[in-house]
Design an enzyme around this catalytic site. Structure first.
Site, mmCIF file in Angstrom:
data_model
loop_
_atom_site.group_PDB
_atom_site.id
_atom_site.type_symbol
_atom_site.label_atom_id
_atom_site.label_comp_id
_atom_site.label_asym_id
_atom_site.label_seq_id
_atom_site.Cartn_x
_atom_site.Cartn_y
_atom_site.Cartn_z
ATOM 1 C CD GLN A 201 24.553 41.894 -33.687
ATOM 2 O OE1 GLN A 201 25.806 41.580 -33.547
ATOM 3 N NE2 GLN A 201 23.809 41.902 -34.468
ATOM 4 C CG HIS B 70 25.296 50.269 -38.338
ATOM 5 N ND1 HIS B 70 25.076 50.543 -37.444
ATOM 6 C CD2 HIS B 70 26.707 49.884 -38.961
ATOM 7 C CE1 HIS B 70 26.304 49.489 -36.419
ATOM 8 N NE2 HIS B 70 26.904 49.875 -37.593
ATOM 9 C CE LYS C 110 26.018 48.823 -32.805
ATOM 10 N NZ LYS C 110 24.330 49.208 -31.701
HETATM 11 P P1 GDP Z 1 22.632 51.080 -34.532
HETATM 12 O O1 GDP Z 1 22.374 50.052 -34.521
HETATM 13 O O2 GDP Z 1 23.784 51.731 -32.983
HETATM 14 O O3 GDP Z 1 23.772 51.777 -35.398
HETATM 15 O O4 GDP Z 1 21.309 52.130 -34.157
HETATM 16 P P2 GDP Z 1 20.504 52.615 -34.791
HETATM 17 O O5 GDP Z 1 20.759 53.256 -36.519
HETATM 18 O O6 GDP Z 1 19.152 51.440 -34.684
HETATM 19 O O7 GDP Z 1 19.665 53.749 -34.774
HETATM 20 C C1 GDP Z 1 20.197 55.200 -34.292
HETATM 21 C C2 GDP Z 1 18.958 56.142 -35.131
HETATM 22 O O8 GDP Z 1 19.422 56.942 -34.487
HETATM 23 C C3 GDP Z 1 19.386 56.244 -36.601
HETATM 24 O O9 GDP Z 1 17.882 56.571 -36.527
HETATM 25 C C4 GDP Z 1 20.165 57.557 -35.977
HETATM 26 O O10 GDP Z 1 20.450 58.315 -37.407
HETATM 27 C C5 GDP Z 1 19.471 58.289 -34.847
HETATM 28 N N1 GDP Z 1 20.708 58.741 -33.857
HETATM 29 C C6 GDP Z 1 21.593 58.212 -33.459
HETATM 30 N N2 GDP Z 1 21.701 59.450 -32.603
HETATM 31 C C7 GDP Z 1 20.627 60.736 -32.397
HETATM 32 C C8 GDP Z 1 21.362 61.495 -31.525
HETATM 33 O O11 GDP Z 1 21.768 61.934 -30.677
HETATM 34 N N3 GDP Z 1 19.342 62.169 -31.048
HETATM 35 C C9 GDP Z 1 19.319 61.756 -31.806
HETATM 36 N N4 GDP Z 1 17.529 61.984 -31.907
HETATM 37 N N5 GDP Z 1 19.005 60.390 -33.244
HETATM 38 C C10 GDP Z 1 19.557 60.016 -33.190
#
Ligand code: GDP
Length: 445
Positions: free
Chosen positions: A242, A60, A35
């Protein structure tokens, strides 16, 4: 609905087209869908970014240039100049986590005064909530642990519902420290009954003595601010933390968080009425992960699961805990689409599947007596009787991480994401193939 004119009722003065329709962003699975990155992409068109639920148990991750920011409470819009960020009334806020996060931003040269507002109605996570959270989790037997982050989020929402909570606006009142003493004593009575260590009243009171001065510049009646921004034609982005399957009502109860992480929570957590929301975006990871305890039908305990964890960097941004990984679950995604009414998907992390010779998609659950579930059962005992029904597709075994146009994706990768879209009945609006802002395709937006 793009650029919907604001004709929703007499109090709305703005008549025209917003730069971006008021948008709610929700995770469609168990959180960690990516997200943070999608919010960062949408924030570029937004004027006001509102966080509407959760606390610092969420994290995030945003990459801007060569800098990495992990934000737990403050909307990542703070990284963009000229954006107003709001921590809405639905959030529970640990004040020292907030101050730490503010300090980190100040150290990196980011100004926050006048750009961040905290709802005076937002509840505060106090030290006794944290102590109660940890003591409660510790006294539960192995199978009954929720897998909370132990940060006091649950007890804070409990106090809110029990009408004994402490709100950000309360910190500015003359009786603040008296209320702290009262509440530590009440918490100590509960801790004593659990045989847990008691809190030192003087020590806890001392901790909060300087808080009013530190927090006062940020506290405001944000309902008023949000409404005025909407009336003035500003674009509002409401970000959830979440995910749908962790929602207090719609998630895998009791293995859930304590707030409404689904689209409805955007209204109750911000004060923006439902009719002022123009669109809802679902963030969907191209496979599934989950942190902590609770059911996870497509979980993989094999090399593929390990590969997803490694390539996807599936370790918690807040806790560092390694995430459970598994195949894409269309039953979950379909259910999330029902609950949230998504206008389109922002699909993420397609690139993580690049190496696989075969990809599997769970299209339904089959109960031990042959009954087929197309959407998620509410009863976890029912779920325990189910097995995922898989469909197989060939993998593309080509790197997608450099692709910037949808047409340039390998055909097998396109077939995969289009299958996810058709199985869930939601079109793809954004497709992400890497952590950076540039690794993002927009489809028909
Ligand atoms: P959130 O809590 O939903 O924001 O998710 P997180 O931040 O915990 O996890 C997302 C992780 O995946 C981060 O380290 C992002 O930089 C990475 N990420 C987001 N989109 C992509 C993608 O399309 N490909 C890859 N390989 N990583 C991504």
């Amino acid at each position: 609905m793009n650029g919907r004119a604001a004709f929703a009722g007499p109090p709305v003065l703005f008549v025209g087209v917003k730069a971006m329709p008021n948008t709610v962003l929700v995770g469609a699975q168990w959180g960690d869908e990516g997200k943070g990155k999608i919010i960062d992409v949408l924030t570029q068109q937004a004027d006001v970014i509102v966080r509407y639920q959760g606390g610092s148990n969420a994290g995030h991750t945003v990459i801007v240039g060569d800098k990495k920011y992990v934000l737990h409470l403050i909307p990542s819009g703070i990284l963009h100049e000229d954006k107003l960020c709001v921590i809405g009334n639905g959030v529970v806020l640990e004040p020292f986590d907030l101050l730490r996060e503010l300090n980190e931003l100040h150290e990196k040269g980011i100004e926050t005064k006048g750009r961040l507002l905290i709802s005076d109605r937002a509840h505060l996570v106090m030290r006794w909530h944290r102590a109660l959270d940890q003591a409660d989790e510790a006294r539960r037997s192995a199978g009954k642990k929720i897998g909370t982050t132990g940060r006091g989020i649950g007890p804070t929402y409990g106090a809110k519902v029990g009408r004994t909570g402490m709100r950000a606006g309360d910190v500015l009142k003359a009786d603040f420290l008296d209320r702290v003493v009262e509440q530590v004593e009440a918490a100590n009575a509960t801790l004593a009954s659990w045989g847990a260590e008691l809190l030192d009243v003087a020590e806890i009171t001392g901790l909060y003595r300087e808080l009013p001065d530190k927090i006062a510049p940020y506290v405001a009646d944000t309902v008023k601010v949000i409404h005025e921004a909407d009336r003035a034609g500003k674009s509002i982005l409401l970000e959830g933390a979440q995910g749908t399957m962790l929602d207090i009502d719609f998630g895998t109860y009791p293995f859930v968080t304590s707030s409404s992480s689904t689209a409805g929570g955007a209204c109750t957590g911000s004060g923006l009425p439902p009719r002022r929301i123009d669109r809802v975006v679902g963030v969907l990871k191209c496979y599934t992960t989950r942190v902590g305890a609770g059911p996870f039908p497509t979980e993989l305990d094999d090399d593929v699961g390990e590969m997803l964890r490694r390539r996807g960097g599936e370790y918690g941004a807040t806790t560092g805990r390694s995430r459970r990984c598994g195949w894409f679950d269309a039953v979950v995604a379909r259910y999330a689409a029902q609950v949230n009414g998504f206008d389109f998907w922002a699909m993420t992390k397609l690139d993580v599947l690049d190496e696989l010779p075969v990809v599997r998609i769970c299209v339904a659950y089959e109960r031990d007596d042959g009954f087929r579930y197309e959407t998620f059962p509410s009863d976890l005992d029912e779920l325990a009787r189910c097995k995922p029904v898989y469909e197989e597709m060939p993998g593309w075994q080509t790197s997608t991480s450099e692709v910037t146009r949808y047409e340039d994706l390998p055909l097998k990768a396109r077939a995969y994401v289009e299958r996810l879209s058709s199985l869930t009945g939601v079109r793809i609006g954004i497709l992400s193939v890497g952590p950076a802002r540039e690794s993002t395709m927009r489809l028909g937006l």
